[in-house]
Enzyme design. Structure first.
Site, PDB file in Angstrom:
ATOM      1  N   LYS A 222       0.972  -1.128  -0.099  1.00 19.52           N
ATOM      2  CA  LYS A 222      -0.154   0.047  -0.095  1.00 19.52           C
ATOM      3  C   LYS A 222       0.664   1.342   0.137  1.00 19.52           C
ATOM      4  O   LYS A 222       1.334   1.635   1.156  1.00 19.52           O
ATOM      5  CB  LYS A 222      -0.991   0.154   1.199  1.00 19.52           C
ATOM      6  CG  LYS A 222      -1.797  -1.058   1.265  1.00 19.52           C
ATOM      7  CD  LYS A 222      -1.663  -2.307   2.279  1.00 19.52           C
ATOM      8  CE  LYS A 222      -2.688  -3.106   2.186  1.00 19.52           C
ATOM      9  NZ  LYS A 222      -2.280  -4.571   2.792  1.00 19.52           N
ATOM     10  N   ASP A 227       3.716  13.637  -6.195  1.00 19.03           N
ATOM     11  CA  ASP A 227       4.610  14.976  -6.803  1.00 19.03           C
ATOM     12  C   ASP A 227       6.159  14.476  -6.305  1.00 19.03           C
ATOM     13  O   ASP A 227       6.885  15.147  -6.293  1.00 19.03           O
ATOM     14  CB  ASP A 227       4.202  16.268  -6.391  1.00 19.03           C
ATOM     15  CG  ASP A 227       3.464  16.698  -7.252  1.00 19.03           C
ATOM     16  OD1 ASP A 227       2.893  16.218  -8.175  1.00 19.03           O
ATOM     17  OD2 ASP A 227       2.634  17.656  -6.685  1.00 19.03           O
ATOM     18  N   HIS A 395      -6.468  -4.257  12.278  1.00 16.37           N
ATOM     19  CA  HIS A 395      -5.607  -4.845  10.980  1.00 16.37           C
ATOM     20  C   HIS A 395      -4.546  -4.088  11.030  1.00 16.37           C
ATOM     21  O   HIS A 395      -3.829  -4.105   9.864  1.00 16.37           O
ATOM     22  CB  HIS A 395      -6.610  -4.290   9.850  1.00 16.37           C
ATOM     23  CG  HIS A 395      -6.156  -4.883   8.585  1.00 16.37           C
ATOM     24  ND1 HIS A 395      -5.620  -4.082   7.428  1.00 16.37           N
ATOM     25  CD2 HIS A 395      -6.334  -5.992   8.021  1.00 16.37           C
ATOM     26  CE1 HIS A 395      -5.334  -4.783   6.741  1.00 16.37           C
ATOM     27  NE2 HIS A 395      -5.639  -6.021   6.685  1.00 16.37           N
ATOM     28  N   LYS A 397      -0.508  -3.309  11.490  1.00 14.36           N
ATOM     29  CA  LYS A 397       0.818  -4.161  11.401  1.00 14.36           C
ATOM     30  C   LYS A 397       1.918  -3.229  12.114  1.00 14.36           C
ATOM     31  O   LYS A 397       2.329  -2.575  11.126  1.00 14.36           O
ATOM     32  CB  LYS A 397       0.757  -4.400   9.949  1.00 14.36           C
ATOM     33  CG  LYS A 397      -0.251  -5.027   9.131  1.00 14.36           C
ATOM     34  CD  LYS A 397      -0.444  -4.572   7.811  1.00 14.36           C
ATOM     35  CE  LYS A 397      -1.961  -4.817   7.274  1.00 14.36           C
ATOM     36  NZ  LYS A 397      -2.537  -5.940   7.669  1.00 14.36           N
ATOM     37  N   ASP A 402      12.114  -1.566  22.179  1.00 11.25           N
ATOM     38  CA  ASP A 402      12.692  -0.550  22.988  1.00 11.25           C
ATOM     39  C   ASP A 402      12.179   0.933  22.933  1.00 11.25           C
ATOM     40  O   ASP A 402      11.043   1.002  22.688  1.00 11.25           O
ATOM     41  CB  ASP A 402      14.112  -0.693  22.867  1.00 11.25           C
ATOM     42  CG  ASP A 402      14.654  -2.107  23.237  1.00 11.25           C
ATOM     43  OD1 ASP A 402      13.961  -2.899  23.877  1.00 11.25           O
ATOM     44  OD2 ASP A 402      15.804  -2.621  22.908  1.00 11.25           O
TER      45      ASP A 402
END
Length: 477
Positions: A222, A227, A395, A397, A402
């Site tokens: 995704k 530009d 959903h 991810k 740390d």
């Protein structure tokens, strides 16, 4: 009698041909020198379930790693003029662990460390799409958009109409969508964009007779680059479910907006996929960045896919987890770790690193929920804390390590993302971004229920059996 003899001969020829096919497939599996357990599983399936086994192997079992789809010459040709040279890593103001991570990313995929990026984190679909639409409206030269799913829904139509408007204004608009991920979208939806001058193409279009060679390899990335100076990357697709509870379940996800030199890495990833599809190269508006290193995030944009020599992102995840000294926080919709990643998590937890994983209580797939659940017992035994996100479909991810490192993108914590999909993640080296990511993680933690060892031991026997059976399918889910 003569007819019977002919039938017997035809049967014998068919048997010999089929046997030769099975033996050849078995030879290919063995000669690939994969994980012995996985190779043995495929050989067993081919020998005892020859018809079904051969079909499954053709669709899900073949190893296409190291196949040179794009030549080194082509990759060099695609590289953008504005890509900076690799930073002087030893002198970066980062921890030794982060420097190791950066070196690994560069060794695996030539991923450049880009300093001085501004990163805005979105955890709500509406806010992300509002920002994306505003940036598209202001585009002057190029819009490159790549999504696993680009649906014909309210937000999909709105973005499509805006892209058509920009194409009419003379902006170069390029769109890549995954063919299998958008099977249900009407051809008219994409044809309208194409007729308006948008270069819109399906990635790895599944057709016959190439069906078996393509259906298992999905482009899950995704990426949006506008530009050549504004970029978006994360886990959200173009779908209404990130804005409202379409389908009865609101999807909670992360996406980031980046301005700064790491846009070059995102542009490079998009251009490689464009060339992968055999499309002609293109030129973009060049942007020369002035670096202000104060309070800015360093980042690497790393892609991986089934044609890569290494499992790039899986190895980056494993290295980051191994480096952890204080905490490992993970959010993923599907938890089906490879053996190496599971061992890394268990080792960290047994070393008294605070390892916490949030997965959805009710993901969008029953089979994936069952398969994910089969790993929970092993995690709990080693001290890993597991939480179920309750309000909707998680959903996101995200991995947070740390105080300095975090990563987000399209990669799920499962076999498919690590080995079969084309994925892309931003690996971010910034205390400020790490802190922001942690705040979102803690917020999700408040909406989650912790799984206790006692509770998990006492779930029904039938449930355990279903989970174990679904786990067998983990490598192809």
């Amino acid at each position: 009698m003569e007819l019977l003899t002919q039938i017997n001969w035809l049967y014998l020829i068919a048997f010999i041909a089929y046997s030769a096919t099975i033996i050849s497939a078995t030879y290919v599996v063995i000669s690939e020198n994969r994980n012995p357990v996985r190779s043995l599983a495929w050989v067993t399936v081919l020998l005892f379930l020859p018809v079904i086994g051969l079909a499954f192997y053709l669709f899900f079992g073949r190893n296409i790693k190291n196949n040179a789809v794009l030549s080194k010459r082509m990759k060099r040709k695609i590289e953008r003029h504005e890509r900076i040279k690799q930073a002087d890593i030893p002198n970066l103001d980062l921890s030794a662990e982060s420097k190791q991570q950066i070196k690994l990313g560069h060794s695996l995929a030539g991923a450049i460390y880009y300093p001085a990026n501004d990163i805005q984190i979105f955890s709500e679909g509406k806010k992300m799409f509002d920002a994306l639409i505003k940036d598209i409206e202001n585009a002057q030269y190029d819009i490159n958009i790549q999504f696993y799913i680009f649906t014909e829904c309210n937000i999909g139509k709105r973005i499509s109409e805006l892209l058509i408007k920009k194409a009419h204004e003379g902006v170069n608009v390029r769109v890549i969508y995954d063919h299998v991920g958008n099977f249900r979208v009407s051809k008219k939806f994409y044809r309208q964009m194409s007729e308006a001058g948008i270069q819109v193409y399906p990635f790895f279009k599944v057709t016959f007779p190439e069906f078996a060679t393509r259906v298992n390899w999905r482009n899950h990335r995704k990426i949006t680059v506008i530009d050549n100076k504004i970029g978006y990357i994360g886990g959200m697709n173009i779908a209404d479910r990130y804005i409202d509870n379409a389908g009865g379940l609101l999807w909670r996800d992360n996406h980031i907006r980046i301005t700064g030199p790491s846009i070059a890495g995102m542009s490079y990833s998009f251009a490689l996929d464009w060339a992968f599809m055999g499309l002609p190269s293109y030129k973009e508006q060049l942007v020369h960045y002035k670096y202000d290193l104060n309070d800015k995030a360093g980042a690497q944009i790393l892609s991986s896919g089934p044609f890569s020599q290494w499992h790039n992102i899986a190895l980056m995840f494993q290295k980051a987890i191994t480096n952890a000294k204080k905490c490992v926080y993970i959010e993923t919709p599907y938890f089906l770790p490879t053996e190496g990643l599971l061992s890394a998590l268990q080792t960290a937890a047994l070393s008294k690193v605070d390892v916490r994983i949030i997965i959805p209580r009710k993901p969008d797939s029953v089979t994936l929920r069952m398969a994910s659940a089969s790993y929970i017992s092993q995690c709990l035994k080693s001290g890993i804390k597991i939480y179920f996100y309750e309000p909707g479909m998680l959903h996101a991810k995200v991995i947070i390590i740390d105080d300095e490192f975090s990563t987000t993108g399209s990669t799920n914590f499962d076999f498919r993302s690590m080995e079969y999909n084309f994925e892309c993640n931003a690996f971010i080296y910034s205390k400020d971004v790490n802190e922001q990511m942690k705040k979102l993680f803690y917020k999700d933690l408040e909406n989650s229920s912790r799984v206790t060892a006692r509770e998990w031991r006492h779930r029904p026997f039938t449930q355990k059996m279903k989970e174990s059976c679904c786990r067998l399918l983990s490598p192809v889910l």
